[in-house]
Design a protein around this motif. Structure first.
Motif, PDB file in Angstrom:
ATOM      1  N   ARG A   1      12.184  -1.575   5.055  1.00 62.56           N
ATOM      2  CA  ARG A   1      13.181  -1.818   4.016  1.00 62.56           C
ATOM      3  C   ARG A   1      13.432  -3.301   3.758  1.00 62.56           C
ATOM      4  N   PHE A   2      13.380  -4.130   4.814  1.00 62.07           N
ATOM      5  CA  PHE A   2      13.857  -5.510   4.656  1.00 62.07           C
ATOM      6  C   PHE A   2      12.805  -6.583   4.962  1.00 62.07           C
ATOM      7  N   VAL A   3      11.694  -6.234   5.586  1.00 62.44           N
ATOM      8  CA  VAL A   3      10.732  -7.258   5.990  1.00 62.44           C
ATOM      9  C   VAL A   3       9.506  -7.257   5.080  1.00 62.44           C
ATOM     10  N   LEU A   4       8.959  -6.100   4.761  1.00 61.76           N
ATOM     11  CA  LEU A   4       7.725  -6.019   3.995  1.00 61.76           C
ATOM     12  C   LEU A   4       7.967  -6.360   2.532  1.00 61.76           C
ATOM     13  N   ASN A   5       6.925  -6.945   1.907  1.00 61.71           N
ATOM     14  CA  ASN A   5       6.985  -7.183   0.469  1.00 61.71           C
ATOM     15  C   ASN A   5       6.567  -5.910  -0.265  1.00 61.71           C
ATOM     16  N   GLU A   6       6.512  -5.952  -1.599  1.00 61.20           N
ATOM     17  CA  GLU A   6       6.248  -4.762  -2.377  1.00 61.20           C
ATOM     18  C   GLU A   6       4.860  -4.192  -2.109  1.00 61.20           C
ATOM     19  N   GLY A   7       3.865  -5.048  -2.018  1.00 64.50           N
ATOM     20  CA  GLY A   7       2.521  -4.554  -1.742  1.00 64.50           C
ATOM     21  C   GLY A   7       2.408  -3.924  -0.360  1.00 64.50           C
ATOM     22  N   GLN A   8       3.037  -4.573   0.593  1.00 67.58           N
ATOM     23  CA  GLN A   8       3.015  -4.018   1.954  1.00 67.58           C
ATOM     24  C   GLN A   8       3.809  -2.711   2.036  1.00 67.58           C
ATOM     25  N   LYS A   9       4.882  -2.616   1.225  1.00 70.04           N
ATOM     26  CA  LYS A   9       5.643  -1.363   1.209  1.00 70.04           C
ATOM     27  C   LYS A   9       4.802  -0.205   0.686  1.00 70.04           C
ATOM     28  N   ARG A  10       3.997  -0.456  -0.385  1.00 64.08           N
ATOM     29  CA  ARG A  10       3.156   0.610  -0.917  1.00 64.08           C
ATOM     30  C   ARG A  10       2.133   1.050   0.125  1.00 64.08           C
ATOM     31  N   LEU A  11       1.586   0.092   0.860  1.00 58.39           N
ATOM     32  CA  LEU A  11       0.619   0.444   1.906  1.00 58.39           C
ATOM     33  C   LEU A  11       1.288   1.226   3.031  1.00 58.39           C
ATOM     34  N   PHE A  12       2.483   0.818   3.398  1.00 56.58           N
ATOM     35  CA  PHE A  12       3.218   1.543   4.454  1.00 56.58           C
ATOM     36  C   PHE A  12       3.541   2.959   3.988  1.00 56.58           C
ATOM     37  N   GLU A  13       3.894   3.119   2.706  1.00 48.32           N
ATOM     38  CA  GLU A  13       4.219   4.445   2.193  1.00 48.32           C
ATOM     39  C   GLU A  13       3.004   5.368   2.234  1.00 48.32           C
ATOM     40  N   LYS A  14       1.833   4.854   1.900  1.00 47.77           N
ATOM     41  CA  LYS A  14       0.618   5.668   1.984  1.00 47.77           C
ATOM     42  C   LYS A  14       0.340   6.072   3.436  1.00 47.77           C
ATOM     43  N   LEU A  15       0.571   5.125   4.359  1.00 48.93           N
ATOM     44  CA  LEU A  15       0.374   5.428   5.779  1.00 48.93           C
ATOM     45  C   LEU A  15       1.368   6.486   6.263  1.00 48.93           C
ATOM     46  N   ALA A  16       2.598   6.414   5.782  1.00 47.92           N
ATOM     47  CA  ALA A  16       3.621   7.389   6.179  1.00 47.92           C
ATOM     48  C   ALA A  16       3.265   8.788   5.681  1.00 47.92           C
ATOM     49  N   ILE A  17       2.795   8.871   4.426  1.00 49.95           N
ATOM     50  CA  ILE A  17       2.403  10.179   3.888  1.00 49.95           C
ATOM     51  C   ILE A  17       1.214  10.734   4.649  1.00 49.95           C
ATOM     52  N   TYR A  18       0.277   9.877   4.981  1.00 47.65           N
ATOM     53  CA  TYR A  18      -0.894  10.320   5.744  1.00 47.65           C
ATOM     54  C   TYR A  18      -0.487  10.847   7.131  1.00 47.65           C
ATOM     55  N   CYS A  19       0.379  10.115   7.829  1.00 46.20           N
ATOM     56  CA  CYS A  19       0.808  10.543   9.173  1.00 46.20           C
ATOM     57  C   CYS A  19       1.604  11.844   9.106  1.00 46.20           C
ATOM     58  N   ASP A  20       2.440  11.994   8.093  1.00 42.53           N
ATOM     59  CA  ASP A  20       3.239  13.210   7.975  1.00 42.53           C
ATOM     60  C   ASP A  20       2.363  14.422   7.674  1.00 42.53           C
ATOM     61  N   ARG A  21       1.300  14.218   6.898  1.00 42.51           N
ATOM     62  CA  ARG A  21       0.424  15.328   6.533  1.00 42.51           C
ATOM     63  C   ARG A  21      -0.378  15.824   7.721  1.00 42.51           C
ATOM     64  N   TYR A  22      -0.926  14.919   8.490  1.00 46.56           N
ATOM     65  CA  TYR A  22      -1.836  15.316   9.558  1.00 46.56           C
ATOM     66  C   TYR A  22      -1.143  15.501  10.911  1.00 46.56           C
ATOM     67  N   ALA A  23       0.112  15.103  11.029  1.00 52.14           N
ATOM     68  CA  ALA A  23       0.829  15.331  12.297  1.00 52.14           C
ATOM     69  C   ALA A  23       1.057  16.817  12.537  1.00 52.14           C
ATOM     70  N   GLU A  24       1.176  17.588  11.445  1.00 55.32           N
ATOM     71  CA  GLU A  24       1.408  19.014  11.588  1.00 55.32           C
ATOM     72  C   GLU A  24       0.188  19.757  12.116  1.00 55.32           C
ATOM     73  N   LEU A  25      -0.966  19.112  12.119  1.00 60.91           N
ATOM     74  CA  LEU A  25      -2.169  19.759  12.645  1.00 60.91           C
ATOM     75  C   LEU A  25      -2.185  19.797  14.167  1.00 60.91           C
ATOM     76  N   ILE A  26      -1.329  19.033  14.810  1.00 67.36           N
ATOM     77  CA  ILE A  26      -1.258  19.044  16.274  1.00 67.36           C
ATOM     78  C   ILE A  26      -0.536  20.317  16.711  1.00 67.36           C
ATOM     79  N   PRO A  27      -1.163  21.217  17.487  1.00 63.70           N
ATOM     80  CA  PRO A  27      -0.536  22.513  17.857  1.00 63.70           C
ATOM     81  C   PRO A  27       0.479  22.358  18.986  1.00 63.70           C
TER      82      PRO A  27
END
Length: 536
Positions: A51-77
């Motif tokens: 929220r307070f450290v990353l710039n706009e470009g870094q925020k977009r990259l972090f958001e893509k990483l967050a969506i990726y982690c949330d999608r594939y974390a559910e595959l862990i049984p």
């Protein structure tokens, strides 16, 4: 010390389990609070950076990483792996408790069969039970950290009085690199054989019973030793731990609340507290901490077994049973219920509501109802009589089901059946036919044969005759029979009618009928057994 809350849950009610949530000792909060603080701190660290450290470009990259982690974390049984693991741990934990050696039965056998009131007999009994307890203590020293801290060396056992200096010397001199918990058991066997030789044990059956119980106790000790030796496979424990921690490492990024302005699916609102993520962490990691605590119950956790208590309790109880209580019997006197065949201990006012009659079986509460006719010279009375097959004092307390049923034996083949009603009035017999079976739509002709016997008690004379009654055009939808009509069961016991000094016995012999549908056939009933429709 083991946390016991059985009294708190003795009665189920509103919020029974909720009252246990505020307890600290032995609770999940005490086990989990450190991990929960670490997870929450890391989560907010990533949130602050996003929220307070990353710039706009870094925020977009972090958001893509967050969506990726949330999608594939559910595959862990996590649920499957963790649930199966905890099930194995709990079953192993209960098996270890069932393997705890208890010397009570052995003490009862030693006190019963090693006879004698002299000092040698007393010394023999006490030494036998001390050997049995020493074997258990040696096992506890091997598997329990609490007992090992209490008796770190064999000399501490000597100082505690669990073994003598001579016994310690023989135990140390025995050339064996293995655990020597079985040595006191061999001393027990040798001393028991000496007692048998000296006649202090009366017979070989008693000696065999004592040795069998000793072998049972030794088997329990060996099971504890085996549980400590053979653990759950380390690879399974590692898989479960890695699955849980990797899942929540992915949740640190994948469960972050992203900027709603970007329009990501599932990120329409922005919160600061991840309530459901924290609950999921509480459940899954708490589940793992439960397995961590139960996998070895001989440690020093709140819910681990009280092994030091077992050492003290078993020694005291076993020595009391063979020494102070040897051949000790209270005064034998008549009990309070000496002259009562059904003793009933009294209830207090608080417990009176729990007084219930004895349960006899659910099917035995059915009440069979049949009809009896009691007649005199002026009136006819019809009554229903309860024919319960069981009676007891508190029958009126049961809520019984009443059914009216015909209890005579039927022919195994399904055939048309008729119901006959007879009206007994003094010495006359009037037969009224009412077809209850839906198979008969109309009766053209009905012939009823009655065996009638009259006996006069004053004159001592009797008369027997066979009467036939014919009816025609009887419809199944006729009006209901009057209430003073008695049910005549074909082939049943003779119905008795008493009028003055005359006794009238009536028995149904046979029934012949022709239906509207089967004009050329007869329905015949002889001696209570319905037959197929046969020609006349």
């Amino acid at each position: 010390m083991t946390v016991t809350y059985s009294r708190r849950v003795a009665d189920a009610g509103l919020g029974t389990f909720s009252h246990l949530l505020l307890r600290w000792k032995g609770s999940i909060y005490k086990l989990l609070w450190r991990e929960l603080i670490i997870f929450t701190t890391l989560y907010y660290s990533f949130s602050i950076i996003y929220r307070f450290v990353l710039n706009e470009g870094q925020k977009r990259l972090f958001e893509k990483l967050a969506i990726y982690c949330d999608r594939y974390a559910e595959l862990i049984p996590v649920s499957f792996v963790l649930g199966f693991y905890v099930t194995l741990v709990v079953s192993r934990w209960w098996g270890q408790f069932e393997s705890v050696p208890w010397p009570d039965r052995l003490g009862a056998l030693v006190g019963a069969h090693v006879r004698g009131t002299d000092e040698i007999a007393r010394l023999t009994r006490r030494t036998l039970m001390r050997y049995a307890n020493l074997s258990g203590v040696l096992i506890y020293r091997s598997v329990s950290t609490a007992v090992y801290k209490r008796f770190p060396t064999m000399k501490h056992l000597v100082q505690a009085g669990l073994m003598t200096a001579e016994e310690h010397r023989q135990l140390e001199e025995l050339p064996s690199p293995h655990n020597k918990f079985w040595v006191p058991c061999m001393w027990f066997v040798n001393l028991a054989l000496r007692a048998r030789t000296e006649g202090r044990i009366n017979n070989d059956v008693a000696l065999s019973a004592i040795l069998n119980e000793l072998n049972t106790l030794r088997t329990q000790c060996m099971k504890l030793y085996s549980y400590d030796w053979i653990s759950l496979p380390l690879v399974y424990t590692q898989v479960v731990t890695v699955a849980v921690y990797s899942f929540f490492l992915a949740c640190l990024i994948g469960r972050q609340f992203l900027d709603p302005a970007q329009g990501y699916a599932g990120h329409d609102i922005d919160f600061y507290l991840p309530v459901f993520t924290l609950l999921q962490f509480f459940f899954y990691v708490g589940w793992l901490k439960v397995a961590e605590q139960l996998i070895n119950p001989f440690g020093e956790d709140d819910d681990d077994f009280e092994t030091n208590y077992l050492v003290d309790r078993n020694l005291q109880v076993s020595l009391l049973s063979v020494d102070e209580m040897y051949d000790t019997i209270p005064l034998v006197e008549k009990d309070k219920y000496w002259n009562e065949s059904e003793p009933q201990p009294p209830y207090t006012a608080a417990s009176a509501e729990h007084r219930k009659p004895s349960f006899m079986g659910s099917a035995l509460d059915i009440r069979y109802l049949y009809t009896q006719i009691h007649t005199d010279t002026d009136t006819q009375i019809q009554t229903h009589t309860d024919t319960d097959r069981h009676t007891h004092t508190h029958t009126e307390r049961y809520r019984q089901t009443q059914i009216q049923t015909d209890t005579h034996l039927l022919d195994p083949f399904p055939r048309p059946q008729l119901t006959l009603y007879g009206l007994l009035r003094k010495a006359d017999i009037i037969i009224i036919f009412y077809p209850l079976s839906p198979q008969f739509h109309g009766i053209q002709l009905l012939v009823v044969t009655i065996l009638s016997h009259r006996y006069n008690s004053r004159t001592g004379s009797g008369e027997t005759k066979v009467e036939s009654h014919a009816f025609s055009e009887i419809q199944p939808n006729q009006a209901a029979l009057p209430l003073n009509t008695a049910l005549l069961q074909p082939g049943s016991q003779p119905h008795q009618c008493v009028g003055g000094n005359t006794v009238h016995l009536v028995t149904l012999v046979s029934v012949h009928c022709a239906t509207a549908r089967h004009r050329s056939h007869w329905c015949v009933m002889r001696q209570g057994y319905p037959y197929r429709l046969d020609p006349p």
